[in-house]
Design an enzyme around this catalytic site. Structure first.
Site, short mmCIF file in Angstrom:
data_model
loop_
_atom_site.label_atom_id
_atom_site.label_comp_id
_atom_site.label_asym_id
_atom_site.label_seq_id
_atom_site.Cartn_x
_atom_site.Cartn_y
_atom_site.Cartn_z
CB VAL A 261 -1.04 0.07 1.11
CG1 VAL A 261 -1.81 1.32 1.38
CG2 VAL A 261 -2.00 -1.21 1.16
NE ARG B 280 -10.99 -3.28 6.45
CZ ARG B 280 -12.13 -3.69 5.58
NH1 ARG B 280 -13.25 -3.72 6.35
NH2 ARG B 280 -12.24 -3.61 4.27
CG ASP C 108 -14.91 1.32 2.47
OD1 ASP C 108 -14.21 0.35 2.03
OD2 ASP C 108 -14.82 1.90 3.67
NE ARG D 78 -12.07 -2.44 -1.99
CZ ARG D 78 -11.55 -2.57 -0.96
NH1 ARG D 78 -12.19 -2.54 0.27
NH2 ARG D 78 -10.13 -2.86 -0.87
CG HIS E 80 -12.19 0.62 6.27
ND1 HIS E 80 -12.91 0.49 5.04
CD2 HIS E 80 -11.20 -0.18 6.14
CE1 HIS E 80 -12.04 -0.16 4.24
NE2 HIS E 80 -11.04 -0.60 4.95
C1 LMR Z 1 -9.31 -2.86 2.44
O1 LMR Z 1 -10.62 -2.35 2.44
O2 LMR Z 1 -8.65 -3.44 1.25
C2 LMR Z 1 -8.29 -2.52 3.50
O3 LMR Z 1 -8.82 -2.09 4.42
C3 LMR Z 1 -7.52 -3.86 3.70
C4 LMR Z 1 -8.30 -4.98 4.47
O4 LMR Z 1 -7.78 -5.91 4.98
O5 LMR Z 1 -9.41 -5.21 3.84
#
Ligand code: LMR
Length: 309
Positions: A11, A88, A148, A151, A175
């Protein structure tokens, strides 16, 4: 402008690469604890400059925070990624100590910087950086909402067979699986998404978004990096160029949305001072209930952090 990215894993390196090739900062320091890793990756990014035509300078350092001194913005990506089967939140025990020690160095060498946290569990690691730095809430924030919503927008673009460029979306909350995507605030070139897609399809996309990170962990055996790295770079860009873009960002709420002393994702204006403004949306009862569930989930993990001391 000087930007530091702490953590030269997938990352962090992706973020540094985007910052460089989009010339978002003229000096980019990549730092890691693993001997040679940050030096190697920053040299590799620098050697790409004549091919991709940019002149941002990338510099690598092993644990030498003096090299990061007086950074304007610092992105913290340090810590372990999750493995399949983990949430997470399972990373808190390891990552809290790492984020704490990174933040102590940031305070020492760049006391006026703006911190963007990317490490997981995101909302609680942002809280950890806040406890350690005591920076005002305008200068400490977490990157999750851009990722998010990206996506969500990508899934919608695929389902509608349109360009992802035209999809605008907003999302609230932590998150994690309790995040709150807001179809009411989702448009495709100004057209409400609900006029373009049927309810069931939209519902399936919302549910897929909530577990979007986990889908990638299952596929790859580790966490994602391209979208997270680019999302963090987009936040840096809005700050260093004072663009005042509106993004969902994890920030400390002090009464907004009726929530106090909790780090959660909400829409903010991002500019040269960091969080320039928090935007309060007029939520429906259902949205309020979902946000409250998300707050509770994040608060539980913040309590775990407090017990860890
Ligand atoms: C994500 O959403 O891609 C990051 O927070 C890493 C994960 O482990 O989900």
């Amino acid at each position: 402008m000087k930007v530091t990215v702490v953590g030269a894993g997938n990352v962090g390196a992706t973020c540094a690469d985007v910052l460089a090739y989009r010339e978002i900062a003229n000096e980019i320091v990549l730092l890691d604890i693993k001997e040679g890793l940050a030096e190697g990756k920053s040299l590799d990014i620098w050697q790409k400059a004549p091919i991709d035509l940019y002149d941002s300078r990338t510099i690598g350092a092993t644990n030498d925070y003096a090299r990061t001194a007086n950074s304007d913005v610092i992105v913290i990506t340090s810590g372990l990624p999750r493995k399949p089967g983990m949430s997470r939140d399972d990373l808190i025990g390891t990552n809290a100590g790492i984020v704490k020690s990174v933040t102590e160095n940031i305070v020492k060498y760049s006391p006026e910087s703006i911190i963007i946290v990317v490490s997981n569990p995101l909302d609680v690691m942002t809280y950890q950086a806040h406890i350690t730095s005591k920076f005002p809430r305008t200068r400490i924030m977490g990157m999750a909402g851009i990722l998010d919503t990206a996506r969500y927008r990508a899934f919608l673009a695929e389902a509608l067979n349109v360009s992802p460029k035209d999809i605008q979306a907003m999302l609230l909350g932590g998150h994690g699986d309790t995040m709150v995507p807001l179809p009411r605030y989702t448009t495709v070139s100004g057209i409400p998404v609900t006029e373009l897609i049927d309810k069931d399809k939209l519902h399936a996309i919302l549910e897929r978004t909530k577990v979007g990170g986990g889908e990638l962990v299952k596929l790859m055996g580790t966490s994602a990096w391209y979208a997270p790295g680019s999302a963090a770079a987009q936040m840096v860009e809005s700050i260093v160029r004072d663009q005042r873009r509106i993004f969902p960002v994890c920030v400390k709420l002090e009464g907004e949305y009726g929530i106090k002393d909790c780090y959660l994702g909400v829409p903010v204006v991002l500019g040269k001072n960091g969080i320039e403004r928090i935007i309060e949306l007029d939520l429906t009862q259902e949205e309020k209930a979902l946000l409250e569930a998300s707050r509770k989930a994040v608060r539980e993990v913040m309590d775990v952090l407090e017990r860890l001391g």
